[in-house]
Write a protein that holds these residues in place. Sequence first.
Motif, PDB file in Angstrom:
ATOM      1  N   THR A 292       0.832  -1.208   0.000  1.00 56.41           N
ATOM      2  CA  THR A 292       0.000   0.000   0.000  1.00 56.41           C
ATOM      3  C   THR A 292       0.863   1.253   0.000  1.00 56.41           C
ATOM      4  N   LEU A 293       1.863   1.283   0.895  1.00 57.62           N
ATOM      5  CA  LEU A 293       2.768   2.425   0.945  1.00 57.62           C
ATOM      6  C   LEU A 293       3.528   2.582  -0.373  1.00 57.62           C
ATOM      7  N   GLY A 294       3.963   1.451  -0.918  1.00 56.90           N
ATOM      8  CA  GLY A 294       4.710   1.488  -2.172  1.00 56.90           C
ATOM      9  C   GLY A 294       3.873   1.999  -3.327  1.00 56.90           C
ATOM     10  N   PHE A 295       2.618   1.577  -3.390  1.00 58.28           N
ATOM     11  CA  PHE A 295       1.743   2.011  -4.479  1.00 58.28           C
ATOM     12  C   PHE A 295       1.491   3.515  -4.405  1.00 58.28           C
ATOM     13  N   PHE A 296       1.159   4.017  -3.212  1.00 55.43           N
ATOM     14  CA  PHE A 296       0.881   5.447  -3.072  1.00 55.43           C
ATOM     15  C   PHE A 296       2.148   6.287  -3.221  1.00 55.43           C
ATOM     16  N   SER A 297       3.318   5.667  -2.947  1.00 54.18           N
ATOM     17  CA  SER A 297       4.562   6.416  -3.107  1.00 54.18           C
ATOM     18  C   SER A 297       4.878   6.705  -4.569  1.00 54.18           C
ATOM     19  N   LEU A 298       4.236   5.961  -5.487  1.00 53.38           N
ATOM     20  CA  LEU A 298       4.454   6.205  -6.914  1.00 53.38           C
ATOM     21  C   LEU A 298       3.810   7.506  -7.373  1.00 53.38           C
ATOM     22  N   GLY A 299       2.853   8.018  -6.578  1.00 54.75           N
ATOM     23  CA  GLY A 299       2.203   9.286  -6.900  1.00 54.75           C
ATOM     24  C   GLY A 299       1.390   9.244  -8.169  1.00 54.75           C
ATOM     25  N   ILE A 300       0.761   8.104  -8.452  1.00 55.20           N
ATOM     26  CA  ILE A 300      -0.007   7.934  -9.690  1.00 55.20           C
ATOM     27  C   ILE A 300      -1.485   8.169  -9.429  1.00 55.20           C
ATOM     28  N   ASP A 301      -2.106   8.966 -10.282  1.00 58.08           N
ATOM     29  CA  ASP A 301      -3.547   9.221 -10.192  1.00 58.08           C
ATOM     30  C   ASP A 301      -4.282   8.056 -10.839  1.00 58.08           C
ATOM     31  N   THR A 302      -4.984   7.273 -10.034  1.00 54.41           N
ATOM     32  CA  THR A 302      -5.659   6.068 -10.550  1.00 54.41           C
ATOM     33  C   THR A 302      -6.900   6.388 -11.385  1.00 54.41           C
ATOM     34  N   LYS A 303      -7.344   7.643 -11.357  1.00 53.36           N
ATOM     35  CA  LYS A 303      -8.533   8.002 -12.148  1.00 53.36           C
ATOM     36  C   LYS A 303      -8.218   7.991 -13.640  1.00 53.36           C
ATOM     37  N   ILE A 304      -7.003   8.393 -13.982  1.00 54.70           N
ATOM     38  CA  ILE A 304      -6.576   8.406 -15.381  1.00 54.70           C
ATOM     39  C   ILE A 304      -5.230   7.695 -15.466  1.00 54.70           C
ATOM     40  N   LEU A 305      -5.240   6.502 -16.049  1.00 55.39           N
ATOM     41  CA  LEU A 305      -4.013   5.720 -16.161  1.00 55.39           C
ATOM     42  C   LEU A 305      -3.561   5.661 -17.619  1.00 55.39           C
ATOM     43  N   TYR A 306      -2.328   6.104 -17.846  1.00 48.58           N
ATOM     44  CA  TYR A 306      -1.721   6.021 -19.169  1.00 48.58           C
ATOM     45  C   TYR A 306      -0.856   4.758 -19.234  1.00 48.58           C
ATOM     46  N   PRO A 307      -0.566   4.286 -20.459  1.00 46.00           N
ATOM     47  CA  PRO A 307       0.267   3.069 -20.583  1.00 46.00           C
ATOM     48  C   PRO A 307       1.585   3.150 -19.815  1.00 46.00           C
ATOM     49  N   GLY A 308       2.224   4.328 -19.836  1.00 46.98           N
ATOM     50  CA  GLY A 308       3.492   4.486 -19.109  1.00 46.98           C
ATOM     51  C   GLY A 308       3.320   4.326 -17.612  1.00 46.98           C
ATOM     52  N   GLN A 309       2.185   4.800 -17.081  1.00 50.99           N
ATOM     53  CA  GLN A 309       1.922   4.666 -15.650  1.00 50.99           C
ATOM     54  C   GLN A 309       1.652   3.219 -15.270  1.00 50.99           C
ATOM     55  N   ILE A 310       0.935   2.517 -16.146  1.00 49.29           N
ATOM     56  CA  ILE A 310       0.650   1.098 -15.895  1.00 49.29           C
ATOM     57  C   ILE A 310       1.952   0.294 -15.867  1.00 49.29           C
ATOM     58  N   ILE A 311       2.844   0.599 -16.803  1.00 50.98           N
ATOM     59  CA  ILE A 311       4.146  -0.078 -16.835  1.00 50.98           C
ATOM     60  C   ILE A 311       4.934   0.221 -15.569  1.00 50.98           C
ATOM     61  N   LYS A 312       4.829   1.453 -15.088  1.00 48.74           N
ATOM     62  CA  LYS A 312       5.523   1.845 -13.864  1.00 48.74           C
ATOM     63  C   LYS A 312       5.010   1.045 -12.672  1.00 48.74           C
ATOM     64  N   ILE A 313       3.694   0.839 -12.615  1.00 53.17           N
ATOM     65  CA  ILE A 313       3.103   0.052 -11.532  1.00 53.17           C
ATOM     66  C   ILE A 313       3.553  -1.404 -11.631  1.00 53.17           C
ATOM     67  N   VAL A 314       3.520  -1.949 -12.854  1.00 51.92           N
ATOM     68  CA  VAL A 314       3.947  -3.339 -13.066  1.00 51.92           C
ATOM     69  C   VAL A 314       5.408  -3.523 -12.680  1.00 51.92           C
ATOM     70  N   GLU A 315       6.233  -2.550 -13.051  1.00 47.76           N
ATOM     71  CA  GLU A 315       7.667  -2.614 -12.715  1.00 47.76           C
ATOM     72  C   GLU A 315       7.869  -2.653 -11.203  1.00 47.76           C
ATOM     73  N   PHE A 316       7.135  -1.806 -10.487  1.00 44.55           N
ATOM     74  CA  PHE A 316       7.275  -1.771  -9.033  1.00 44.55           C
ATOM     75  C   PHE A 316       6.849  -3.091  -8.397  1.00 44.55           C
ATOM     76  N   PHE A 317       5.689  -3.626  -8.820  1.00 41.87           N
ATOM     77  CA  PHE A 317       5.176  -4.842  -8.199  1.00 41.87           C
ATOM     78  C   PHE A 317       6.039  -6.056  -8.546  1.00 41.87           C
ATOM     79  N   CYS A 318       6.560  -6.128  -9.767  1.00 39.12           N
ATOM     80  CA  CYS A 318       7.448  -7.243 -10.128  1.00 39.12           C
ATOM     81  C   CYS A 318       8.726  -7.210  -9.292  1.00 39.12           C
ATOM     82  N   MET A 319       9.286  -6.007  -9.106  1.00 42.70           N
ATOM     83  CA  MET A 319      10.483  -5.881  -8.281  1.00 42.70           C
ATOM     84  C   MET A 319      10.166  -6.216  -6.828  1.00 42.70           C
ATOM     85  N   PHE A 320       9.022  -5.745  -6.340  1.00 44.83           N
ATOM     86  CA  PHE A 320       8.625  -6.001  -4.958  1.00 44.83           C
ATOM     87  C   PHE A 320       8.456  -7.499  -4.717  1.00 44.83           C
TER      88      PHE A 320
END
Length: 268
Positions: free
Chosen positions: A82-110
Amino acid sequence: LSIWVGNPSLSRKTFSVSSSNSFNTSIFKFKICCPHCKHKFNLLESIPIFSYILSDGKCKYCGKNIGLKTLATEVLTGALLTLGFFSLGIDTKILYPGQIIKIVEFFCMFITILLIGNIDLRHHRINKKVLLFGIITQSIIYLYYYFNNEMAPIFYYRYILCLIMFVSLFALNIIYQKRIADNSYIIDIILFLTYIISSIEYELFVVVLLNTLVLSLFNRLFNRVDYIKNDSTDILKEVEQKKISVGFWISINTIIICIIENYLINVL
């Protein structure tokens, strides 16, 4: 909600896999089961945290306690995710492909770091299949960044250098294992560090190394203090024979430092 319901279930799988004596077990195929009777839990019994509370922390098939370590692992995993996801500072209302990749990158590393740390803590081993999962997913993400020109060329050069080091060390480890018929923990740790340095900035990597060194020495000192208090020769022998799980401390430091850095950059 998906983080607290879905992702801590991975931590329960992590706990089950790391408690198993088989290191060839895949985290993606492994069924969540009781650590005592090995009964495989169904979907409702596998819901993290809630299933533990409803079952009063016991397996309904054998009646034995599942253990607070499982609950603590699930709570800690959910909190860090939860802390890691919110630390990315991504607005979940509007997700662009680059933001989705950023989330995937974080979770795969985690996931990679969490699994390696947990398994190393229990068995003093670095699971190479998990490391390969991390390096392969990271390579795919870097290919996406390359074709979309989302990074400066120096980052790609650095990653290629780390990738060459990783492959070389991996091959060296295979040769060592065939000759000695055992894994080299030092080479495994260097492999893990190579993956870490390819995932984070150099400055953070130095901080991770220093914190790992301090915490490892503190852990050894704490065990010696326990020996002095009890004045037991058996405890001293146990302290001397007990190996420090360096991979675990690297994992904890990397996750916490990455979360702090993301908060400073993206949120504050």
